[in-house]
Design a protein around this motif. Structure first.
Motif, PDB file in Angstrom:
ATOM      1  N   VAL A  41       0.821  -1.213  -0.010  1.00  0.00           N
ATOM      2  CA  VAL A  41      -0.070   0.052   0.080  1.00  0.00           C
ATOM      3  C   VAL A  41       0.783   1.106   0.056  1.00  0.00           C
ATOM      4  CG1 VAL A  41      -1.583   1.265   1.257  1.00  0.00           C
ATOM      5  CG2 VAL A  41      -1.868  -1.225   1.164  1.00  0.00           C
ATOM      6  N   GLY A  42       0.501   2.237  -0.536  1.00  0.00           N
ATOM      7  CA  GLY A  42       1.290   3.479  -0.742  1.00  0.00           C
ATOM      8  C   GLY A  42       0.363   4.775  -0.692  1.00  0.00           C
ATOM      9  N   GLU A  43       1.285   5.962  -0.349  1.00  0.00           N
ATOM     10  CA  GLU A  43       0.281   7.185  -0.310  1.00  0.00           C
ATOM     11  C   GLU A  43       0.311   7.801  -1.502  1.00  0.00           C
ATOM     12  OE1 GLU A  43      -1.550   8.385   1.999  1.00  0.00           O
ATOM     13  OE2 GLU A  43      -0.995   7.328   3.886  1.00  0.00           O
ATOM     14  N   THR A  44      -0.862   8.778  -2.076  1.00  0.00           N
ATOM     15  CA  THR A  44      -0.895   9.325  -3.220  1.00  0.00           C
ATOM     16  C   THR A  44      -0.873  10.954  -3.034  1.00  0.00           C
ATOM     17  OG1 THR A  44      -3.118   9.184  -3.409  1.00  0.00           O
ATOM     18  CG2 THR A  44      -2.045   7.220  -4.095  1.00  0.00           C
ATOM     19  N   PRO A  45      -0.789  11.822  -3.881  1.00  0.00           N
ATOM     20  CA  PRO A  45      -0.835  13.300  -3.808  1.00  0.00           C
ATOM     21  C   PRO A  45      -2.175  13.391  -3.638  1.00  0.00           C
ATOM     22  CG  PRO A  45       0.222  12.691  -5.795  1.00  0.00           C
ATOM     23  CD  PRO A  45      -0.076  11.446  -5.212  1.00  0.00           C
ATOM     24  N   THR A  46      -3.271  12.570  -3.780  1.00  0.00           N
ATOM     25  CA  THR A  46      -4.742  12.752  -3.861  1.00  0.00           C
ATOM     26  C   THR A  46      -5.304  12.713  -2.456  1.00  0.00           C
ATOM     27  OG1 THR A  46      -5.346  10.759  -4.296  1.00  0.00           O
ATOM     28  CG2 THR A  46      -5.182  11.958  -6.255  1.00  0.00           C
ATOM     29  N   GLY A  47      -4.433  12.331  -1.513  1.00  0.00           N
ATOM     30  CA  GLY A  47      -4.795  12.283   0.035  1.00  0.00           C
ATOM     31  C   GLY A  47      -5.386  10.816   0.166  1.00  0.00           C
ATOM     32  N   TYR A  48      -5.197  10.059  -0.582  1.00  0.00           N
ATOM     33  CA  TYR A  48      -5.771   8.458  -0.487  1.00  0.00           C
ATOM     34  C   TYR A  48      -4.801   7.582  -0.783  1.00  0.00           C
ATOM     35  CZ  TYR A  48     -10.108  11.177  -0.915  1.00  0.00           C
ATOM     36  OH  TYR A  48     -11.202  11.855  -0.424  1.00  0.00           O
ATOM     37  N   ALA A  91      -3.959  16.935   2.514  1.00  0.00           N
ATOM     38  CA  ALA A  91      -3.859  15.918   3.051  1.00  0.00           C
ATOM     39  C   ALA A  91      -2.656  15.044   2.320  1.00  0.00           C
ATOM     40  CB  ALA A  91      -5.081  15.102   3.204  1.00  0.00           C
ATOM     41  N   GLY A  92      -2.928  15.072   1.213  1.00  0.00           N
ATOM     42  CA  GLY A  92      -1.961  14.341   0.240  1.00  0.00           C
ATOM     43  C   GLY A  92      -0.521  14.642   0.312  1.00  0.00           C
ATOM     44  N   LYS A  93      -0.476  16.154   0.278  1.00  0.00           N
ATOM     45  CA  LYS A  93       1.129  16.794   0.583  1.00  0.00           C
ATOM     46  C   LYS A  93       1.445  16.450   1.921  1.00  0.00           C
ATOM     47  CE  LYS A  93       3.574  20.872   0.157  1.00  0.00           C
ATOM     48  NZ  LYS A  93       3.667  22.298   0.333  1.00  0.00           N
ATOM     49  N   LYS A  94       0.721  16.539   2.858  1.00  0.00           N
ATOM     50  CA  LYS A  94       1.316  15.952   4.164  1.00  0.00           C
ATOM     51  C   LYS A  94       1.678  14.761   4.210  1.00  0.00           C
ATOM     52  CE  LYS A  94      -0.847  19.684   6.980  1.00  0.00           C
ATOM     53  NZ  LYS A  94      -1.863  19.969   7.743  1.00  0.00           N
ATOM     54  N   ALA A  95       0.834  13.651   3.510  1.00  0.00           N
ATOM     55  CA  ALA A  95       0.962  12.340   3.773  1.00  0.00           C
ATOM     56  C   ALA A  95       2.282  11.807   3.144  1.00  0.00           C
ATOM     57  CB  ALA A  95      -0.240  11.346   3.220  1.00  0.00           C
ATOM     58  N   LEU A  96       2.439  12.470   1.996  1.00  0.00           N
ATOM     59  CA  LEU A  96       3.773  12.141   1.224  1.00  0.00           C
ATOM     60  C   LEU A  96       4.758  12.766   1.906  1.00  0.00           C
ATOM     61  CD1 LEU A  96       2.739  13.197  -2.555  1.00  0.00           C
ATOM     62  CD2 LEU A  96       2.675  10.709  -1.494  1.00  0.00           C
ATOM     63  N   GLU A  97       4.694  13.776   2.515  1.00  0.00           N
ATOM     64  CA  GLU A  97       5.921  14.267   3.448  1.00  0.00           C
ATOM     65  C   GLU A  97       6.514  13.417   4.555  1.00  0.00           C
ATOM     66  OE1 GLU A  97       4.887  18.245   4.373  1.00  0.00           O
ATOM     67  OE2 GLU A  97       5.319  19.189   2.238  1.00  0.00           O
TER      68      GLU A  97
END
Length: 114
Positions: A41-48, A91-97
């Motif tokens: 599973v991975g994070e995406t820039p869309t926040g999901y 949210a996506g930006k924060k998750a990626l960071e």
């Protein structure tokens, strides 16, 4: 015609049983870190989340977590009177960071290990 009726009954039973096969949020939360560490599973820039490798419970984890995220993003958007897409993007930006090294993130449509 009888086989079609039987097939219809089987399909109806399966459709009604689908929620029983769904993973609960608490179970998904408890398995999320391991799924990320295993590269499922991975994070995406869309926040999901998205499935990187369809193994084990990856799909169920993604579906349960994303449903909770959608609900929360909608709540935040309504509270602040902003578009939900704006909440998703932040949210996506924060998750990626926040994603630790070694886990997968989606960058320009490609999965990369951070």
């Amino acid at each position: 015609m009888k086989p079609f009726v039987q097939l219809g009954a089987v399909i109806l039973v399966l459709c009604l049983a689908m929620p029983a096969f769904s993973m609960g949020l608490e179970e998904a939360k408890s398995q999320l870190d391991a799924a990320k560490q295993q590269g499922l599973v991975g994070e995406t820039p869309t926040g999901y989340l998205e499935v990187v490798k369809a193994d084990g419970n990856a799909r169920g984890i993604v579906e349960a977590i994303n449903k909770a995220r959608r609900d929360e993003y909608a709540r935040i958007a309504e509270k602040h009177d902003i578009p939900v897409t704006q909440v998703e993007t932040v949210a996506g930006k924060k998750a990626l960071e926040k994603t630790p090294a070694g886990q997968y993130i989606l960058v320009d449509g490609e999965w990369v290990q951070k």
